[in-house]
Design an enzyme around this catalytic site. Structure first.
Site, PDB file in Angstrom:
ATOM      1  N   THR A 239       0.852  -1.189   0.000  1.00  0.00           N
ATOM      2  CA  THR A 239       0.000   0.000   0.000  1.00  0.00           C
ATOM      3  C   THR A 239       0.886   1.236   0.000  1.00  0.00           C
ATOM      4  O   THR A 239       2.016   1.201   0.473  1.00  0.00           O
ATOM      5  CB  THR A 239      -0.885  -0.026   1.257  1.00  0.00           C
ATOM      6  OG1 THR A 239      -1.783  -1.123   1.165  1.00  0.00           O
ATOM      7  CG2 THR A 239      -1.666   1.266   1.431  1.00  0.00           C
TER       8      THR A 239
ATOM      9  N   ILE B  47     -13.096  -4.982   1.480  1.00  0.00           N
ATOM     10  CA  ILE B  47     -12.633  -3.631   1.797  1.00  0.00           C
ATOM     11  C   ILE B  47     -11.663  -3.720   2.960  1.00  0.00           C
ATOM     12  O   ILE B  47     -11.960  -4.342   3.979  1.00  0.00           O
ATOM     13  CB  ILE B  47     -13.812  -2.703   2.145  1.00  0.00           C
ATOM     14  CG1 ILE B  47     -14.723  -2.532   0.923  1.00  0.00           C
ATOM     15  CG2 ILE B  47     -13.312  -1.348   2.627  1.00  0.00           C
ATOM     16  CD1 ILE B  47     -15.989  -1.758   1.203  1.00  0.00           C
TER      17      ILE B  47
ATOM     18  N   ASP C 173      -8.356  -1.613   5.315  1.00  0.00           N
ATOM     19  CA  ASP C 173      -8.263  -0.457   6.212  1.00  0.00           C
ATOM     20  C   ASP C 173      -8.031   0.857   5.487  1.00  0.00           C
ATOM     21  O   ASP C 173      -8.366   1.930   6.001  1.00  0.00           O
ATOM     22  CB  ASP C 173      -7.116  -0.677   7.206  1.00  0.00           C
ATOM     23  CG  ASP C 173      -5.761  -0.650   6.515  1.00  0.00           C
ATOM     24  OD1 ASP C 173      -5.015   0.338   6.665  1.00  0.00           O
ATOM     25  OD2 ASP C 173      -5.431  -1.619   5.810  1.00  0.00           O
TER      26      ASP C 173
ATOM     27  N   GLY D 259      -0.275  -2.542   5.936  1.00  0.00           N
ATOM     28  CA  GLY D 259      -0.070  -3.847   6.547  1.00  0.00           C
ATOM     29  C   GLY D 259      -1.324  -4.694   6.499  1.00  0.00           C
ATOM     30  O   GLY D 259      -2.120  -4.605   5.555  1.00  0.00           O
TER      31      GLY D 259
ATOM     32  N   GLY E 165      -4.719  -5.400   6.843  1.00  0.00           N
ATOM     33  CA  GLY E 165      -5.867  -4.509   6.956  1.00  0.00           C
ATOM     34  C   GLY E 165      -6.827  -4.873   8.061  1.00  0.00           C
ATOM     35  O   GLY E 165      -7.334  -3.997   8.780  1.00  0.00           O
TER      36      GLY E 165
END
Length: 368
Positions: A197, A226, A228, A248, A250
């Site tokens: 990410t 979905i 974080d 990391g 989520g």
């Protein structure tokens, strides 16, 4: 007037055996994006929220990391992206999920914040809003790379979620993918842990903090999952005290409301930024693996992680942090001391580039 500070990240959980070529690609892109942020903060009147958007857009446009072009693929071989952005000055925020055609998710999140009555739009509703606002759209194939197609195939063969979707096939055994079942998500065994990410946090000279995070999620994830990154308070948070972007696992970040907790312990415990980051990483993740970057209104910058490493870079108006181990550190926090020489070098390079561009422009004008 205070001092600006900026940090960028390209994901926590970096495999220490990652090939040198892959490390160099990450370093070059982070250098480019960090220098973009430095130049904007040093020479323009842009606010913190403008800078985080522009830096994350640059990260989304390059396929090196897992955001925008180069995003991880779902179980059906498509891309579903998500992003969020938050302006700490007034606690305004915008977030999006389930994007399949929006070229730069972070900019759509910014439009949700600025141009809609809502804070979060997802899937078809988010893309309908993007069309109304004239956001650049591309076909889903634009985001898909050959590397990711190969990694999705490996993930399906292993019947697993692959976190580091860019570890080459030959390196999977050395990274523990085939034999190490110690890593888990929600109690279920997973494969390699190293999501990529992207995120950026900034405090400008006015003391305004902002944060933005963008991702394609997990390789071979279920459609509709979905994480974080678009969740305000979990993957992204900014207020008058600090700005935070997480990366990391989520599910663990969601359970620990990681980003908001950094601000909370600063507000309620009176901790300094690095103390707050260390406290949250140590006490809020349970068995999860993650990392984060943060800035404070006082111009501090910090990072922390509890996994093997984290791609990150950071700078302050007074100097560069971690100049000897900045890109893929294998310890869990940033050093507070700054090395002035690196930031001065970066600004000298920027000024030299400006002088060259001015000289080229002058030369062109003289020929007309």
């Amino acid at each position: 007037m205070g001092c600006w500070a900026i940090a960028v990240h390209g994901g926590a959980g970096v495999d220490p055996n990652l090939p040198v070529e892959r490390q160099q690609q990450a370093k070059q892109l982070l250098t480019k994006c960090l220098n973009l942020g430095i130049s904007l903060l040093s020479s323009s009147n842009l606010s913190a929220i403008d800078v985080v958007e522009l830096v994350v857009r640059e990260l989304e446009t390059d396929p090196t990391f897992n955001s925008g072009r180069g995003s991880a693929l779902t179980e059906h071989g498509t891309v579903e992206m998500e992003a969020s952005i938050m302006d700490g000055a007034k606690r305004r925020c915008g977030a999006v999920s389930g994007l399949t055609k929006v070229k730069n998710p972070v900019s759509l999140a910014r439009l949700v914040m600025d141009k809609s009555p809502h804070s979060y739009l997802a899937f078809s509703g988010a893309e309908e809003f993007a069309r109304r606002e004239g956001v650049e759209l591309v076909e889903n194939d634009y985001f898909i790379t050959e590397d990711n197609i190969g990694m999705l195939k490996l993930a399906k063969e292993a019947n697993s979620i692959l976190f580091d979707y860019r570890i080459p096939t030959a390196g999977l055994n050395s990274c523990g993918s085939a034999t190490d079942n110690s890593l888990q998500m929600n109690g279920l065994p997973i494969s390699v842990y190293a999501p990529e990410t992207v995120g950026c946090v900034v405090v400008d000279r006015e003391g305004r903090c902002a944060a933005a995070t963008s991702t394609g999620g997990l390789m071979n994830k279920m459609t509709g999952r979905i994480g974080d990154s678009p969740i305000i308070g979990a993957g992204t948070y900014a207020c008058e005290v600090c700005g935070v972007s997480c990366t990391g696992e989520g599910e663990a970040i969601l359970r620990g409301t990681l980003a908001r907790d950094v601000a909370a312990v600063m507000e309620y415990k009176g901790l300094r930024l690095q103390e707050a980051v260390d406290f949250v990483i140590k006490t809020r993740l349970d068995d999860g693996k993650a990392g984060l970057i943060a800035v404070s209104k006082d111009g501090e910058v910090a990072c922390g992680f509890n996994c093997t490493g984290m791609f990150r870079g950071c700078a302050t108006e007074d100097g560069f942090m971690e100049d000897d181990d900045i890109w893929m550190g294998v310890h869990g926090r940033c050093r507070i001391q700054c090395s002035r020489k690196v930031i001065f070098f970066s600004l000298e390079v920027f000024l030299l580039r400006v002088m060259i561009e001015l000289a080229i422009t002058s030369h062109r004008c003289s020929r007309q």
